[in-house]
Each structure stands twice: as structure tokens, then as C-alpha cells.
Design an enzyme around this catalytic site. Structure first.
Site, PDB file in Angstrom:
ATOM      1  N   ASP A 230       0.838  -1.202   0.000  1.00 32.98           N
ATOM      2  CA  ASP A 230       0.000   0.000   0.000  1.00 32.98           C
ATOM      3  C   ASP A 230       0.879   1.260   0.000  1.00 32.98           C
ATOM      4  O   ASP A 230       0.573   2.244  -0.674  1.00 32.98           O
ATOM      5  CB  ASP A 230      -0.935  -0.002   1.221  1.00 32.98           C
ATOM      6  N   HIS A 257      -5.549  -3.668   5.512  1.00 28.85           N
ATOM      7  CA  HIS A 257      -5.186  -3.985   4.123  1.00 28.85           C
ATOM      8  C   HIS A 257      -6.382  -4.569   3.368  1.00 28.85           C
ATOM      9  O   HIS A 257      -6.382  -5.716   2.956  1.00 28.85           O
ATOM     10  CB  HIS A 257      -3.990  -4.945   4.074  1.00 28.85           C
TER      11      HIS A 257
HETATM   12  N1  NAD Z   1      -0.363  -8.509   1.776  1.00 34.60           N
HETATM   13  C1  NAD Z   1      -0.450  -8.097   0.542  1.00 34.60           C
HETATM   14  O1  NAD Z   1      -0.299  -6.895   0.253  1.00 34.60           O
HETATM   15  C2  NAD Z   1      -0.662  -9.095  -0.568  1.00 34.60           C
HETATM   16  C3  NAD Z   1      -0.358  -8.744  -1.890  1.00 34.60           C
HETATM   17  C4  NAD Z   1      -0.539  -9.684  -2.889  1.00 34.60           C
HETATM   18  C5  NAD Z   1      -1.015 -10.968  -2.573  1.00 34.60           C
HETATM   19  N2  NAD Z   1      -1.299 -11.277  -1.292  1.00 34.60           N
HETATM   20  C6  NAD Z   1      -1.763 -12.610  -0.920  1.00 34.60           C
HETATM   21  O2  NAD Z   1      -0.666 -13.516  -0.948  1.00 34.60           O
HETATM   22  C7  NAD Z   1      -1.144 -14.853  -1.117  1.00 34.60           C
HETATM   23  C8  NAD Z   1      -0.332 -15.589  -2.181  1.00 34.60           C
HETATM   24  O3  NAD Z   1      -0.458 -15.001  -3.430  1.00 34.60           O
HETATM   25  P1  NAD Z   1       0.286 -15.633  -4.718  1.00 34.60           P
HETATM   26  O4  NAD Z   1      -0.051 -14.770  -5.861  1.00 34.60           O
HETATM   27  O5  NAD Z   1       1.717 -15.890  -4.412  1.00 34.60           O
HETATM   28  O6  NAD Z   1      -0.489 -17.037  -4.850  1.00 34.60           O
HETATM   29  P2  NAD Z   1       0.021 -18.353  -5.613  1.00 34.60           P
HETATM   30  O7  NAD Z   1      -1.145 -19.248  -5.723  1.00 34.60           O
HETATM   31  O8  NAD Z   1       0.719 -17.978  -6.868  1.00 34.60           O
HETATM   32  O9  NAD Z   1       1.101 -18.952  -4.630  1.00 34.60           O
HETATM   33  C9  NAD Z   1       0.740 -19.444  -3.374  1.00 34.60           C
HETATM   34  C10 NAD Z   1       1.713 -20.548  -3.015  1.00 34.60           C
HETATM   35  O10 NAD Z   1       1.336 -21.014  -1.719  1.00 34.60           O
HETATM   36  C11 NAD Z   1       1.525 -22.421  -1.742  1.00 34.60           C
HETATM   37  N3  NAD Z   1       0.748 -23.036  -0.682  1.00 34.60           N
HETATM   38  C12 NAD Z   1      -0.561 -23.337  -0.645  1.00 34.60           C
HETATM   39  N4  NAD Z   1      -0.859 -23.967   0.499  1.00 34.60           N
HETATM   40  C13 NAD Z   1       0.294 -24.064   1.198  1.00 34.60           C
HETATM   41  C14 NAD Z   1       0.641 -24.607   2.447  1.00 34.60           C
HETATM   42  N5  NAD Z   1      -0.271 -25.194   3.235  1.00 34.60           N
HETATM   43  N6  NAD Z   1       1.922 -24.534   2.834  1.00 34.60           N
HETATM   44  C15 NAD Z   1       2.841 -23.933   2.049  1.00 34.60           C
HETATM   45  N7  NAD Z   1       2.578 -23.398   0.860  1.00 34.60           N
HETATM   46  C16 NAD Z   1       1.316 -23.463   0.441  1.00 34.60           C
HETATM   47  C17 NAD Z   1       1.087 -22.856  -3.124  1.00 34.60           C
HETATM   48  O11 NAD Z   1       1.609 -24.136  -3.439  1.00 34.60           O
HETATM   49  C18 NAD Z   1       1.676 -21.744  -3.974  1.00 34.60           C
HETATM   50  O12 NAD Z   1       2.971 -22.057  -4.407  1.00 34.60           O
HETATM   51  C19 NAD Z   1      -2.627 -14.693  -1.456  1.00 34.60           C
HETATM   52  O13 NAD Z   1      -3.396 -14.952  -0.308  1.00 34.60           O
HETATM   53  C20 NAD Z   1      -2.767 -13.234  -1.847  1.00 34.60           C
HETATM   54  O14 NAD Z   1      -4.068 -12.727  -1.649  1.00 34.60           O
HETATM   55  C21 NAD Z   1      -1.126 -10.366  -0.284  1.00 34.60           C
HETATM   56  O1  LMR Z   2      -5.697  -7.438  -3.937  1.00 39.18           O
HETATM   57  C1  LMR Z   2      -5.329  -8.582  -3.657  1.00 39.18           C
HETATM   58  O2  LMR Z   2      -6.108  -9.544  -3.614  1.00 39.18           O
HETATM   59  C2  LMR Z   2      -3.874  -8.854  -3.390  1.00 39.18           C
HETATM   60  C3  LMR Z   2      -3.237  -7.848  -2.499  1.00 39.18           C
HETATM   61  O3  LMR Z   2      -3.859  -7.734  -1.266  1.00 39.18           O
HETATM   62  C4  LMR Z   2      -3.038  -6.504  -3.138  1.00 39.18           C
HETATM   63  O4  LMR Z   2      -3.256  -5.492  -2.483  1.00 39.18           O
HETATM   64  O5  LMR Z   2      -2.596  -6.463  -4.302  1.00 39.18           O
END
Ligand code: NAD
Ligand code: LMR
Length: 386
Positions: A230, A257
Site C-alpha cells: 500500500d 489492508h
Molecule cells: N499482503 C499483501 O499486500 C498481498 C499482496 C498480494 C497478494 N497477497 C496474498 O498472498 C497470497 C499468495 O499469493 P500468490 O499470488 O503468491 O499465490 P500463488 O497461488 O501464486 O502462490 C501461493 C503458493 O502457496 C503455496 N501453498 C498453498 N498452500 C500451502 C501450504 N499449506 N503450505 C505452504 N505453501 C502453500 C502454493 O503451493 C503456492 O505455491 C494470497 O493470499 C494473496 O491474496 C497479499
Molecule cells: O488485492 C489482492 O487480492 C492482493 C493484495 O492484497 C493486493 O493489495 O494487491
């Protein structure tokens, strides 16, 4: 657990006349202290840090170099000594994050854990000739080993959004993933900093806190919900709108968030910048909807991964600098907080060796009318998620 072949990076040979053997490490950096500040400047300009943080770090290195000179030591202690574990390392965020962490001079060991596909990621990454060694861990039976002696655990494991979903729609599946992983953290590295990326952050962080409490190892100063994206978005969008140098801009973002719980404090923008009411509304809405903007553009192929990896790497670098004794480290994060009547709240915090050292309450003083009104929204929004 299988260790991938580790590459040890040596900028210069470590053994040389005049060196102090007791101060050396395997990947030591031979340092001409007169050039120390200059070298550090080059490195930092390509780092994740903002200008102010870079300047502070540069100065701390310059002081260190001066001290080294006084003692006639020609070597600066190499800093690569921290162990980091990424849980969910083979995913969209995990892979680019692992690459950025592999580039950190502060990291000596990088543990990559996932339920599948992590072996190849680790083998690939291990060929980069930077200091850290890379280790891969696959599946529940290797989870405990991936956490042994780790200083910082980063958790991007979980499912991302698809168009039309809110972050809350991820709760059922991601809450149980985070619960299981944090139980293992509690059992194997209870003193580590824990960085939670998995959504919905407003809920996964309190869940992690409950798990840690149940295990009797909860330290609120060391549990962080990562809201750095953010701040990164706010800095980028403000710089673009106001034609400012990107590297100069710093906008604190508070609240939580998700949607309206994300509250950029544009009145606190550095350098001091005037905004029209229309600009405030437009920028606030864009920062709040940044995640959705990416989810829609990716059209079903996930949410932000590259910008999130960048943001997580920035927060990690700040945490490692704090662990390393840098006394000038500030970041926004969603943490247990006494700034408001909510148990968890994102604000700017000062980081130190033991985690959160102080809350920067001054950010909440002198808010504009718009910010004061919106302040009710993040509180209401975050509250509704308990
Ligand atoms: N905080 C933020 O600002 C922010 C920003 C973007 C994404 N996110 C969040 O981050 C998370 C991941 O996003 P992504 O794009 O990398 O998803 P993705 O699906 O590409 O990757 C997730 C990974 O987690 C693994 N996984 C699933 N279950 C698991 C477990 N029990 N133990 C270990 N690994 C496991 C999967 O195998 C995969 O490799 C999502 O929940 C998304 O909403 C948060
Ligand atoms: O928006 C989402 O689902 C992923 C993450 O929290 C973001 O802010 O990009």
C-alpha cells in the site's frame, strides 16, 4: 530436506595480509575502508529503501568506515548472517521474492518451503553467485526443518483473488493454511520475526496471534501483517500525479489492508505536497483499489505478485537492518497496536532488534478533515473483520 548446491559469493578473497582472522566469514568482503561509504552508496541506490532510509544507512556505514580507519582495520565485517524462510516459496509472490532475498547481502541462508514445485525453484536460484545458500523443503514432513534457527519467516502461502472476489472470500482456505504454518513457526523458531502476506491480512494476522498465544510464545512486537505494498503504491501514484522524483516520495498508509481500511495519509506526504480535494479523492481511491486493479488486469491469473515481492523484500530488508542494530528503521505494518481502540492497526512503526520498538503516533495528529472522516472507515472496516 534436500540441500541444493550452494554457491558462495566472494567479491574479493577473504584472506589477505592485515586482516583479522577472527572477524572473517566464508564470504567475507575485503573492504578498503576509505572507499566504504562510496561503495555503499552505489549499492543502496539500487536498493528497496527510500531516500531517507538510504541516507541514514549510508551515514551509519560511513561512521563505521571512519571507526574502522581509526582502529587501522582494513576490513568491514560482512553482514550476511541472517536466516530467512519463505513459506509458499514456489508461488507467484514466493518466486520473485526469493530472487530478491537471494540478492540481499544480509542473508546467509534462504530456506524455501512449499507443498510442491520448490525443488526446481531452489536449484535455479542457487546458481546466482550471491552470498546466501539456498535450501529446499517440500511438504508437511519438511516444514519443521525449514524453520530451524530462522531469524525471519515470510508467509505468502495461500490462494490469491480472482476478479469479482474480495480478500475476505479467501478467508476460509487461507486462515487454515496460515494457522498450520504459524503452529510450526511457534514450535521451531518462536523468536523469529513473522511477516504475514497471505490474505485477508486483516484477519490472518489476528489468527496467527491466537495460534502463538495458545502455544505460549506470542510476542506482539514480532508479528507483522505486510502492508508495504500500500505504501509502495501510494508513493508511486503520488509521484506520478505530482511529477515528483519517485525516490523522494514517502506516504504513510494506516488502517488495514482491504478496501476502505487502507487509508493513505496524503497530508503527511514527504516532501510536503499540496493536493486539491479532487486529487485526494482520486489518489485515495486508486491506492485503496490498487489490488483490484491488478486482479482485474490479470483477468483470473491471480493478484499482485511482482510488486508484492518487491514490497515484501523492502520490509524484509528493513527487518534485517533492524536486527543488525540499525537504529533508524521505520516502516508501516499491520501490528498489535495501542494507537486506537482496535487490537490490530497498521501504522508507521520503528523497528529494532526485538521488533516493534515504537508506534509513530505523530502521523495521526493534525489530520485533514477528509482524513479524519476516513479514519472512521478503516476503524469500522477493520473492526468488522473480527
Ligand atoms: N499482503 C499483501 O499486500 C498481498 C499482496 C498480494 C497478494 N497477497 C496474498 O498472498 C497470497 C499468495 O499469493 P500468490 O499470488 O503468491 O499465490 P500463488 O497461488 O501464486 O502462490 C501461493 C503458493 O502457496 C503455496 N501453498 C498453498 N498452500 C500451502 C501450504 N499449506 N503450505 C505452504 N505453501 C502453500 C502454493 O503451493 C503456492 O505455491 C494470497 O493470499 C494473496 O491474496 C497479499
Ligand atoms: O488485492 C489482492 O487480492 C492482493 C493484495 O492484497 C493486493 O493489495 O494487491
Amino acid at each position: 530436506m534436500a540441500a541444493t548446491s550452494a554457491t558462495i559469493f566472494s567479491i574479493c578473497p577473504t584472506t589477505s595480509a592485515g586482516s583479522k582472522p577472527s572477524r572473517q566469514k566464508a564470504f567475507g568482503l575485503k573492504f578498503n575502508s576509505r572507499r566504504a561509504a562510496e561503495s555503499v552508496r552505489c549499492e543502496l541506490e539500487a536498493s528497496f529503501l527510500g531516500k531517507e532510509s538510504s541516507a541514514a544507512l549510508r551515514q551509519s556505514f560511513a561512521l563505521k568506515a571512519q571507526k574502522e580507519n581509526k582502529r587501522s582495520w582494513n576490513y568491514i565485517q560482512p553482514q550476511a548472517s541472517y536466516k530467512v524462510s519463505i513459506l509458499g516459496a514456489a508461488g507467484g509472490i514466493g518466486q520473485p521474492l526469493a530472487l530478491l532475498v537471494k540478492m540481499s547481502p544480509l542473508v546467509s541462508a534462504l530456506n524455501l518451503y512449499d507443498i510442491a514445485n520448490v525443488k526446481g525453484v531452489a536449484a535455479d536460484l542457487s546458481h546466482c553467485n550471491t552470498p546466501s545458500q539456498v535450501f529446499d523443503f517440500t511438504g508437511a514432513s519438511e516444514l519443521a526443518n525449514s524453520l530451524k534457527d530462522v531469524n525471519v519467516v515470510v508467509i505468502p502461502a495461500g490462494v490469491p483473488r480472482k476478479p469479482g472476489m474480495t480478500r475476505d472470500d479467501l478467508f476460509n482456505i487461507n486462515a487454515s493454511i496460515v494457522r498450520t504454518l504459524v503452529e510450526a513457526v511457534a514450535d521451531n523458531c518462536p523468536d523469529a520475526f513473522i511477516h504475514i502476506i497471505s490474505n485477508p491480512v486483516n484477519s490472518t494476522v489476528p489468527i496467527a496471534a491466537e495460534v502463538l498465544k495458545k502455544k505460549g510464545v506470542y510476542d506482539p512486537k514480532k508479528l507483522f501483517g505486510i502492508t508495504t505494498l500500500d505504501v509502495v503504491r501510494a508513493n508511486t501514484f503520488v509521484a506520478q500525479k505530482k511529477n515528483l522524483r519517485l525516490i523522494d516520495v514517502d506516504v504513510p498508509v494506516i488502517g488495514g489492508h482491504a478496501g476502505i481500511t487502507i487509508l493513505p495519509l496524503l497530508s503527511k506526504t514527504k516532501p510536503s505536497t499540496a493536493f486539491t480535494d479532487e486529487e485526494v479523492q482520486e489518489l485515495t481511491a486508486r491506492i485503496q483499489n490498487g489490488g483490484t486493479e491488478v486482479v482485474e488486469a490479470k483477468a483470473g491469473a491471480g493478484s499482485a505478485t511482482l510488486s508484492m515481492a518487491y514490497a515484501a523484500a523492502r520490509f524484509l530488508e528493513s527487518s534485517l537492518r533492524a536486527l543488525d542494530g540499525d537504529s533508524d528503521v521505520y516502516e508501516c505494518a499491520y501490528v498489535q497496536s495501542d494507537l486506537t481502540d482496535l487490537p490490530f492497526f497498521a501504522s508507521r512503526v520503528k523497528l529494532g532488534r526485538n521488533g516493534v520498538e515504537a508506534f509513530i503516533s505523530s502521523d495521526l495528529h493534525g489530520l485533514t478533515e477528509y482524513e479524519q472522516k476516513s479514519f472512521g472507515s478503516p476503524k469500522a472496516g477493520v473492526e468488522s473483520q473480527y
